[in-house]
Design an enzyme around this catalytic site. Structure first.
Site, PDB file in Angstrom:
ATOM      1  N   HIS A 224      92.095  90.374   4.256  1.00 19.54           N
ATOM      2  CA  HIS A 224      90.739  90.664   3.744  1.00 19.54           C
ATOM      3  C   HIS A 224      90.769  90.453   2.227  1.00 19.54           C
ATOM      4  CE1 HIS A 224      86.792  92.262   3.587  1.00 19.54           C
ATOM      5  NE2 HIS A 224      87.037  93.561   3.701  1.00 19.54           N
ATOM      6  N   HIS A 263      87.910  82.062   7.933  1.00 23.68           N
ATOM      7  CA  HIS A 263      87.008  83.214   7.901  1.00 23.68           C
ATOM      8  C   HIS A 263      86.565  83.519   9.309  1.00 23.68           C
ATOM      9  CE1 HIS A 263      83.694  85.807   6.649  1.00 23.68           C
ATOM     10  NE2 HIS A 263      84.322  85.895   5.493  1.00 23.68           N
ATOM     11  N   ASP A 320      87.964  83.957  -1.596  1.00 26.27           N
ATOM     12  CA  ASP A 320      89.180  84.350  -2.311  1.00 26.27           C
ATOM     13  C   ASP A 320      89.992  83.191  -2.867  1.00 26.27           C
ATOM     14  OD1 ASP A 320      88.932  87.100  -2.079  1.00 26.27           O
ATOM     15  OD2 ASP A 320      89.737  87.109  -0.052  1.00 26.27           O
TER      16      ASP A 320
HETATM   17  N1  ACO Z   1      95.689  79.042   7.443  1.00 23.22           N
HETATM   18  C1  ACO Z   1      96.169  78.380   8.528  1.00 23.22           C
HETATM   19  N2  ACO Z   1      95.679  78.559   9.778  1.00 23.22           N
HETATM   20  C2  ACO Z   1      94.678  79.434   9.935  1.00 23.22           C
HETATM   21  C3  ACO Z   1      94.131  80.144   8.843  1.00 23.22           C
HETATM   22  C4  ACO Z   1      94.683  79.914   7.556  1.00 23.22           C
HETATM   23  N3  ACO Z   1      94.232  80.554   6.496  1.00 23.22           N
HETATM   24  N4  ACO Z   1      93.156  80.946   9.299  1.00 23.22           N
HETATM   25  C5  ACO Z   1      93.078  80.758  10.614  1.00 23.22           C
HETATM   26  N5  ACO Z   1      94.005  79.855  11.004  1.00 23.22           N
HETATM   27  C6  ACO Z   1      94.235  79.333  12.348  1.00 23.22           C
HETATM   28  C7  ACO Z   1      95.013  80.346  13.189  1.00 23.22           C
HETATM   29  O1  ACO Z   1      96.403  80.158  13.058  1.00 23.22           O
HETATM   30  C8  ACO Z   1      94.499  80.025  14.564  1.00 23.22           C
HETATM   31  O2  ACO Z   1      95.144  78.870  15.020  1.00 23.22           O
HETATM   32  P1  ACO Z   1      95.511  78.682  16.592  1.00 23.22           P
HETATM   33  O3  ACO Z   1      94.182  78.678  17.277  1.00 23.22           O
HETATM   34  O4  ACO Z   1      96.228  77.398  16.629  1.00 23.22           O
HETATM   35  O5  ACO Z   1      96.350  79.878  16.957  1.00 23.22           O
HETATM   36  C9  ACO Z   1      93.030  79.671  14.331  1.00 23.22           C
HETATM   37  O6  ACO Z   1      92.962  79.225  12.993  1.00 23.22           O
HETATM   38  C10 ACO Z   1      92.080  80.838  14.506  1.00 23.22           C
HETATM   39  O7  ACO Z   1      92.587  81.912  13.753  1.00 23.22           O
HETATM   40  P2  ACO Z   1      92.160  83.427  13.989  1.00 23.22           P
HETATM   41  O8  ACO Z   1      93.217  84.311  13.445  1.00 23.22           O
HETATM   42  O9  ACO Z   1      91.740  83.646  15.397  1.00 23.22           O
HETATM   43  O10 ACO Z   1      90.854  83.506  13.151  1.00 23.22           O
HETATM   44  P3  ACO Z   1      90.214  84.833  12.622  1.00 23.22           P
HETATM   45  O11 ACO Z   1      88.784  84.692  12.760  1.00 23.22           O
HETATM   46  O12 ACO Z   1      90.805  86.069  13.191  1.00 23.22           O
HETATM   47  O13 ACO Z   1      90.730  84.745  11.116  1.00 23.22           O
HETATM   48  C11 ACO Z   1      91.067  85.314   8.909  1.00 23.22           C
HETATM   49  C12 ACO Z   1      90.035  85.094  10.003  1.00 23.22           C
HETATM   50  C13 ACO Z   1      91.845  86.607   9.216  1.00 23.22           C
HETATM   51  C14 ACO Z   1      90.337  85.496   7.602  1.00 23.22           C
HETATM   52  C15 ACO Z   1      92.052  84.106   8.850  1.00 23.22           C
HETATM   53  O14 ACO Z   1      91.338  82.908   8.649  1.00 23.22           O
HETATM   54  C16 ACO Z   1      93.119  84.291   7.798  1.00 23.22           C
HETATM   55  O15 ACO Z   1      94.134  84.955   8.061  1.00 23.22           O
HETATM   56  N6  ACO Z   1      92.934  83.699   6.590  1.00 23.22           N
HETATM   57  C17 ACO Z   1      93.884  83.850   5.510  1.00 23.22           C
HETATM   58  C18 ACO Z   1      93.622  85.160   4.785  1.00 23.22           C
HETATM   59  C19 ACO Z   1      92.347  85.115   3.988  1.00 23.22           C
HETATM   60  O16 ACO Z   1      92.089  84.181   3.244  1.00 23.22           O
HETATM   61  N7  ACO Z   1      91.561  86.207   4.112  1.00 23.22           N
HETATM   62  C20 ACO Z   1      90.324  86.364   3.340  1.00 23.22           C
HETATM   63  C21 ACO Z   1      89.123  86.231   4.212  1.00 23.22           C
HETATM   64  S1  ACO Z   1      87.644  86.393   3.220  1.00 23.22           S
HETATM   65  C22 ACO Z   1      87.555  88.043   2.889  1.00 23.22           C
HETATM   66  O17 ACO Z   1      87.955  88.869   3.645  1.00 23.22           O
HETATM   67  C23 ACO Z   1      86.977  88.466   1.605  1.00 23.22           C
END
Ligand code: ACO
Length: 383
Positions: A224, A263, A320
């Site tokens: 987050h 996201h 971010d």
């Molecule tokens: N880098 C690489 N791969 C990613 C990323 C990333 N940043 N985010 C998602 N994915 C991939 C996952 O590995 C997954 O791949 P798969 O289907 O092959 O297993 C797919 O995308 C879906 O990912 P989920 O975890 O199901 O997506 P979710 O909706 O839960 O994720 C989240 C959202 C937690 C923000 C995620 O994108 C993440 O971890 N990002 C990095 C952390 C980040 O930048 N957080 C800030 C968000 S904005 C905020 O809160 C202010």
């Protein structure tokens, strides 16, 4: 699947828990509205103080209303002496987010209205929280570096005063304007993890300070708000635009997350990231060598991620990703990014809390029990 197993939405994904009039996020179109106003319009024409009023009172203020609200914010900036001692005792030992969370949870000791849950008192507490989170964040930044606490300057605007209290010198109008807009962009974002946590804590009818403390705790995590600090550390670790492709390919191969990308709601470019990216380009020629270096790496990472994971998997830069170099240009160290995020978002938490309290219902979801039953207790001597 076990018989009778209910549908489980892990992470409450896709679950609506209430209605809200505060914020609309369209993750497919990449649109964001605060109280119906498009974010780009607010970023270009409004101020953080005005956006705070909009979120708390539900309408743009008239000149006199904004004047009164601004005075209220300015009068609440000074950190109480006892709280400053608490911050001093923690600042160098704990992560700034932990110090901020502790300091905010201590605020009821300095507020006679802490346990008055009327809307009027909560609006006043919201103003105090907006000012105190900013002042406390700046104080933590200074005290952890052995610098003296800078008392607020009530002739300055909110963002301008934050930079003044942090850096000990007045920012230029351009620096102040960029910080003001960064705060606006982080002010609100519907029922994200920290806002939901705030509401869940407040739904027990605890109080505004307790609820916001819970919000800060949730914001800290790298999935987050903590992603801003993690994203800058990643950009620094990459070190040079020429290293970016290898770094990203390795991370993708190992299924590691690239911080500042992806996201739960946006499956296209986050509109806030677009605006922050434009500041980065604006800053590029005027800022330090270090900021130019970080910008060059960040832009390369963005280009690669968009081509490798953007359209294919809907993973785009989020709010971010580009914040780090912009904050570095403003003299803000990486471990202060998430507290600054909290200082900007606190208004969103307060406005959602007050909205929810208008028709409060205790938040108490269910989990589906898959453990054992009727276990026989074995005395410790026989285990
Ligand atoms: N880098 C690489 N791969 C990613 C990323 C990333 N940043 N985010 C998602 N994915 C991939 C996952 O590995 C997954 O791949 P798969 O289907 O092959 O297993 C797919 O995308 C879906 O990912 P989920 O975890 O199901 O997506 P979710 O909706 O839960 O994720 C989240 C959202 C937690 C923000 C995620 O994108 C993440 O971890 N990002 C990095 C952390 C980040 O930048 N957080 C800030 C968000 S904005 C905020 O809160 C202010």
């Amino acid at each position: 699947m076990m018989a009778g197993r209910p549908q489980i939405n892990l992470g409450l994904e896709g679950v609506y828990f209430d209605e809200s009039r505060i914020c609309k996020v369209d993750g497919q179109k990449g649109e964001l509205y605060y109280m119906g106003y498009p974010i780009a319009e607010l970023a270009a024409r409004s101020t953080y103080e005005e956006v705070c009023y909009l979120l708390l009172y539900g309408k743009l203020p008239k000149r006199t209303e904004l004047g009164a609200f601004t005075s209220q914010l300015r009068e609440s900036r000074q950190i109480p002496e006892g709280l400053l001692s608490l911050i001093r005792s923690m600042a160098k030992k704990a992560h700034p987010m932990d110090t901020l969370r502790t300091a905010i949870s201590a605020l009821p000791a300095y507020d006679k209205e802490a346990y008055d849950n009327s809307t009027a008192a909560n609006l006043r507490k919201s103003a105090r929280l907006i000012s105190q989170t900013a002042s406390i964040t700046a104080a933590i930044g200074r005290l952890r570096q052995n610098k003296v606490y800078v008392t607020p300057d009530n002739t300055l605007g909110h963002a301008e005063n934050f930079l003044y209290m942090l850096n000990g010198s007045r920012p230029s109008p351009k620096e102040a304007r960029i910080m003001d807009t960064m705060m606006m962009l982080h002010a609100e974002h519907s029922s994200n993890a920290s806002t939901f946590t705030t509401i869940a804590a407040g739904s027990t009818l605890s109080d505004m300070y307790a609820a916001v403390t819970a919000g800060i705790a949730a914001l800290k995590g790298p999935l987050h708000g903590g992603a801003d600090e993690a994203a800058l550390r990643m950009v620094r670790a990459i070190g040079d635009p020429g290293n970016a492709e290898r770094y990203i390919d390795q991370a993708i191969a190992k299924k590691q997350r690239i911080m500042g990308f992806g996201h739960r709601i946006y499956k296209t470019y986050d509109p806030r990231a677009k605006i922050i990216r434009s500041y980065l380009l604006e800053l590029h020629n005027t800022s330090s060598k270090e900021v130019r270096r970080l910008t060059g790496i960040a832009l390369k990472v963005e280009e690669l991620m968009v081509s490798k994971l953007g359209k294919q998997k809907g993973i785009w830069p989020n709010v971010d990703f580009f914040s780090g170099p912009v904050y570095v240009a403003a003299g803000i160290p990486a471990d202060l990014f998430t507290p600054l995020f909290a200082a900007s978002r606190v208004v969103g938490w307060c406005s959602h809390m007050m909205e929810y309290w208008r028709s409060n219902r205790l938040i108490r979801p269910l989990d589906y029990y898959t453990g054992r039953l009727n276990m026989r207790y074995v005395p410790i001597s026989k285990r």
